[in-house]
Write an enzyme that holds these catalytic residues in place. Structure first.
Site, short mmCIF file in Angstrom:
data_model
loop_
_atom_site.label_atom_id
_atom_site.label_comp_id
_atom_site.label_asym_id
_atom_site.label_seq_id
_atom_site.Cartn_x
_atom_site.Cartn_y
_atom_site.Cartn_z
N LEU A 44 0.87 -1.23 0.08
CA LEU A 44 -0.03 -0.15 -0.01
C LEU A 44 0.84 1.24 -0.05
O LEU A 44 2.20 1.26 0.36
CB LEU A 44 -1.12 -0.03 1.17
CG LEU A 44 -1.76 -1.21 1.26
CD1 LEU A 44 -2.67 -1.14 2.58
CD2 LEU A 44 -2.79 -1.08 0.08
N SER A 45 0.35 2.44 -0.01
CA SER A 45 1.23 3.61 -0.36
C SER A 45 1.88 3.80 1.12
O SER A 45 2.97 4.59 1.08
CB SER A 45 0.12 4.91 -0.59
OG SER A 45 -0.76 4.93 0.33
N GLU A 46 1.21 3.71 2.22
CA GLU A 46 2.05 3.76 3.25
C GLU A 46 1.38 2.44 4.49
O GLU A 46 0.19 1.98 4.62
CB GLU A 46 1.56 4.92 4.11
CG GLU A 46 1.92 6.25 3.26
CD GLU A 46 3.11 6.57 3.29
OE1 GLU A 46 4.01 6.14 3.90
OE2 GLU A 46 3.58 7.36 2.40
N THR A 47 2.49 2.25 5.28
CA THR A 47 2.29 1.14 6.37
C THR A 47 2.97 2.07 7.41
O THR A 47 4.01 2.55 7.57
CB THR A 47 3.00 -0.13 6.31
OG1 THR A 47 2.48 -0.84 4.63
CG2 THR A 47 3.00 -0.83 7.38
N CYS A 71 3.38 11.82 6.83
CA CYS A 71 2.25 11.03 6.13
C CYS A 71 1.05 11.26 7.02
O CYS A 71 0.96 10.95 8.01
CB CYS A 71 2.52 9.46 5.99
SG CYS A 71 1.11 8.77 5.12
#
Length: 261
Positions: A44-47, A71
């Site tokens: 995903l775009s961020e974790t 983020c």
């Protein structure tokens, strides 16, 4: 060894829209390399990873390829998980990050991010940027490691089809395109192929620059915003001097465990 994770759609009140992020609440930090591998696995775009430090939470964010300094949507997701899954008391959470202190307040059905404002400054366009975007900008500004590109209309923002390989070669980690909105005060999209994310669905951190830009341009402190990616998302924004407030909904869509061995 197994770790519990939770996936949240941020800046949305319904599943399968907004920006998805995975959140891990850890008792102690994992090795940096392992956290990066976990983020790459989720793709995903961020974790986000959080560990309690006193009365606050230290937070770190990873794209599928790199760790980032800030983020928004994954911070919103982390706050939602801490409040709703782990029953954190009160209406306010404090996070410690590479970008300084961050706060999230729970107000009715929304979560409100308190982030640093990042005032953009003029940098001018280049042939490489215009070729990568495929259309001429009205104005180009720089903000930390991002470009903010003003386009002529909401239609132009929605129609933008960039050359991601060309964008990745620019000396910026991300490119925001924005315009005055038809139904909202402003609209935007965010491209970050240099960080392994061609287009981010909804980007809280980009609004650290968008809010002061549009507050000055429209001469108003409270603003409504839409990020018009395929998934889309709505944000309620306010400029507070050197800080910005970014409010949105969040919804838990999945929980599970990842096996590390």
């Amino acid at each position: 060894m197994q770790l519990e994770f939770h996936q949240v759609d941020a800046f949305s009140s319904r599943p399968f829209s907004g920006n998805p992020a995975v959140v891990y609440r850890l008792d102690a930090w994992l090795a940096d390399e392992l956290m990066q591998m976990i983020a790459t696995e989720h793709n995903l775009s961020e974790t986000a990873f959080v560990v309690r430090e006193g009365e606050a939470w230290r937070i770190r964010w990873f794209t599928p390829s790199v760790e980032v300094a800030l983020c928004g949507h994954a911070t919103l997701a982390a706050a939602h998980v801490l409040f709703e899954v782990y029953d954190e008391p009160g209406e306010r959470l404090e996070f410690i990050s590479r970008s300084g202190a961050l706060r999230v307040n729970r107000e009715d059905e929304r979560l409100v991010l308190d982030f640093p404002a990042q005032y953009p400054s003029e940098v001018g366009s280049t042939v490489e940027l215009e070729q990568a975007l495929g259309l001429p900008p009205v104005d180009v500004l720089g903000s930390t490691d991002k470009l903010l590109v003003l386009l002529e209309s909401e239609e132009a923002v929605r129609a933008c089809r960039p050359d991601f390989a060309a964008l990745a070669r620019l000396p910026w980690r991300g490119v925001i395109v924005t315009a005055r909105g038809l139904q909202k005060d402003f609209v935007s999209r965010f491209f970050a192929p240099a960080m392994g994310v061609d287009e981010d669905p909804v980007t809280g951190s980009a609004h650290c620059s968008l809010i002061p830009y549009w507050a000055q341009r429209l001469n108003k402190l409270s603003l409504t915003a839409q990020q018009c990616s395929a998934r889309g998302g709505e944000l309620w924004c306010r400029l507070e001097g050197e800080r910005v407030s970014i409010a949105g909904h969040a919804v838990l869509v999945a929980s599970g465990r990842i096996r590390l061995s």
